[in-house]
Design an enzyme around this catalytic site. Structure first.
Site, PDB file in Angstrom:
ATOM      1  N   GLY A  79      -8.146  -4.689  -0.940  1.00  0.00           N
ATOM      2  CA  GLY A  79      -7.064  -4.920   0.039  1.00  0.00           C
ATOM      3  C   GLY A  79      -6.720  -3.612   0.622  1.00  0.00           C
ATOM      4  O   GLY A  79      -7.155  -2.617   0.371  1.00  0.00           O
ATOM      5  N   GLN A  99      -1.802   2.576   5.060  1.00  0.00           N
ATOM      6  CA  GLN A  99      -3.100   3.487   4.842  1.00  0.00           C
ATOM      7  C   GLN A  99      -3.860   3.798   6.051  1.00  0.00           C
ATOM      8  O   GLN A  99      -4.355   4.721   5.855  1.00  0.00           O
ATOM      9  CB  GLN A  99      -4.001   2.567   3.716  1.00  0.00           C
ATOM     10  CG  GLN A  99      -3.409   2.421   2.359  1.00  0.00           C
ATOM     11  CD  GLN A  99      -4.317   1.805   1.532  1.00  0.00           C
ATOM     12  OE1 GLN A  99      -4.290   0.250   1.668  1.00  0.00           O
ATOM     13  NE2 GLN A  99      -5.247   2.053   0.793  1.00  0.00           N
ATOM     14  N   CYS A 109      -7.737   2.757  -5.634  1.00  0.00           N
ATOM     15  CA  CYS A 109      -7.289   2.570  -4.258  1.00  0.00           C
ATOM     16  C   CYS A 109      -7.817   3.313  -3.273  1.00  0.00           C
ATOM     17  O   CYS A 109      -8.352   4.392  -3.593  1.00  0.00           O
ATOM     18  CB  CYS A 109      -5.753   3.236  -4.369  1.00  0.00           C
ATOM     19  SG  CYS A 109      -4.913   3.387  -2.763  1.00  0.00           S
ATOM     20  N   LEU A 110      -8.101   2.766  -2.187  1.00  0.00           N
ATOM     21  CA  LEU A 110      -8.931   3.304  -1.147  1.00  0.00           C
ATOM     22  C   LEU A 110      -8.437   4.704  -0.510  1.00  0.00           C
ATOM     23  O   LEU A 110      -9.048   5.660  -0.152  1.00  0.00           O
ATOM     24  CB  LEU A 110      -9.318   2.350   0.115  1.00  0.00           C
ATOM     25  CG  LEU A 110     -10.036   1.353  -0.284  1.00  0.00           C
ATOM     26  CD1 LEU A 110      -9.787   0.395   1.075  1.00  0.00           C
ATOM     27  CD2 LEU A 110     -11.222   1.442  -0.657  1.00  0.00           C
ATOM     28  N   HIS A 143       0.312  -4.261  -5.424  1.00  0.00           N
ATOM     29  CA  HIS A 143      -0.377  -2.680  -5.027  1.00  0.00           C
ATOM     30  C   HIS A 143      -0.297  -2.620  -3.589  1.00  0.00           C
ATOM     31  O   HIS A 143       0.434  -1.455  -3.482  1.00  0.00           O
ATOM     32  CB  HIS A 143      -1.692  -2.879  -5.410  1.00  0.00           C
ATOM     33  CG  HIS A 143      -2.536  -1.579  -5.133  1.00  0.00           C
ATOM     34  ND1 HIS A 143      -3.178  -0.723  -6.068  1.00  0.00           N
ATOM     35  CD2 HIS A 143      -2.789  -0.967  -3.952  1.00  0.00           C
ATOM     36  CE1 HIS A 143      -3.536   0.313  -5.471  1.00  0.00           C
ATOM     37  NE2 HIS A 143      -3.384   0.217  -4.118  1.00  0.00           N
ATOM     38  N   GLU A 144      -0.375  -3.741  -2.751  1.00  0.00           N
ATOM     39  CA  GLU A 144      -0.450  -3.129  -1.235  1.00  0.00           C
ATOM     40  C   GLU A 144       1.101  -3.257  -0.693  1.00  0.00           C
ATOM     41  O   GLU A 144       1.334  -2.238   0.009  1.00  0.00           O
ATOM     42  CB  GLU A 144      -1.202  -4.440  -0.493  1.00  0.00           C
ATOM     43  CG  GLU A 144      -2.502  -4.501  -0.693  1.00  0.00           C
ATOM     44  CD  GLU A 144      -3.410  -3.228  -0.939  1.00  0.00           C
ATOM     45  OE1 GLU A 144      -2.971  -2.245  -0.183  1.00  0.00           O
ATOM     46  OE2 GLU A 144      -4.482  -3.411  -1.720  1.00  0.00           O
ATOM     47  N   HIS A 202       2.285   0.077  -1.144  1.00  0.00           N
ATOM     48  CA  HIS A 202       2.063   1.038   0.132  1.00  0.00           C
ATOM     49  C   HIS A 202       3.058   0.922   1.294  1.00  0.00           C
ATOM     50  O   HIS A 202       3.403   2.006   1.758  1.00  0.00           O
ATOM     51  CB  HIS A 202       0.756   0.753   0.685  1.00  0.00           C
ATOM     52  CG  HIS A 202      -0.650   1.032  -0.207  1.00  0.00           C
ATOM     53  ND1 HIS A 202      -0.809   2.352  -0.287  1.00  0.00           N
ATOM     54  CD2 HIS A 202      -1.469   0.489  -0.955  1.00  0.00           C
ATOM     55  CE1 HIS A 202      -1.919   2.821  -0.955  1.00  0.00           C
ATOM     56  NE2 HIS A 202      -2.300   1.421  -1.295  1.00  0.00           N
TER      57      HIS A 202
END
Ligand code: NI
Length: 176
Positions: free
Chosen positions: A46, A51, A91-92, A133-134, A137
């Site tokens: 995701g 991000q 997480c990226l 989660h996204e 962000h």
């Protein structure tokens, strides 16, 4: 398509609250494509626009086993939620760090696709975790914000160390 640069914790831009998407135009479609490519190349499931330093309410994800079912959620809203589940999340934007986070088990999400069409889905399990989660962000929240201040500080230090090691390695090697 272009690969986009992913911001990393504790970059303050990751705390920006995204604004709703208003124009469903060609540049939005290009952004969706670029974000999807960036997510796949980084081996993520995701990615939120925040991000990649675009502060608009959209996210892409692919929770399929074969990583061949990319999805986009634009202006997502969770209209109902129930139950509880705990997953080990990464997480990226926080590379190499994993922590258990408690989320809703079942959610109903309402969003638009890249053409602006509204759809609604009932989700559970990993798909529900990923959306939550996204969506965090998009309001400037990272999964490490659920940790204690002490643990979050440890994460910060670990990432600083990782970056130093990577910078030293780049210095010591000829990268062509
Ligand atoms: Ni993330």
């Amino acid at each position: 398509m272009a690969k986009l640069n992913i911001l990393e914790f504790p970059d303050p831009r990751l705390t920006t609250v995204a604004k709703p998407v208003e124009n469903f135009d060609e540049s939005l479609k290009k952004l969706v494509q670029d974000m999807t490519q960036t997510m796949y190349e980084a081996n993520g499931i995701g990615l939120a626009a925040t991000q990649v330093n675009v502060h608009k309410r959209l996210l892409v994800l692919d929770v399929s086993a074969d990583q061949n079912q990319p999805r986009v959620y634009i202006n997502p809203e969770i209209t109902s939620q129930a139950g509880e589940q705990t997953h080990e999340e990464g997480c990226l934007s926080v590379p190499g760090i994993y922590a258990s986070v408690k989320r809703a088990e079942n959610i109903t999400v309402k969003a638009r696709d890249a053409d602006g069409n509204v759809f609604e889905e009932q989700l559970e399990g990993l798909h529900a975790v990923c959306i939550q989660h996204e969506m965090d962000h998009l309001v400037g929240r990272l999964f490490v914000d659920y940790l204690s201040p002490l643990k979050r500080n440890m994460v910060r230090k670990k990432l600083e160390k990782q970056r130093k090691v990577a910078a030293k390695e780049a210095e010591d090697h000829l990268v062509i």
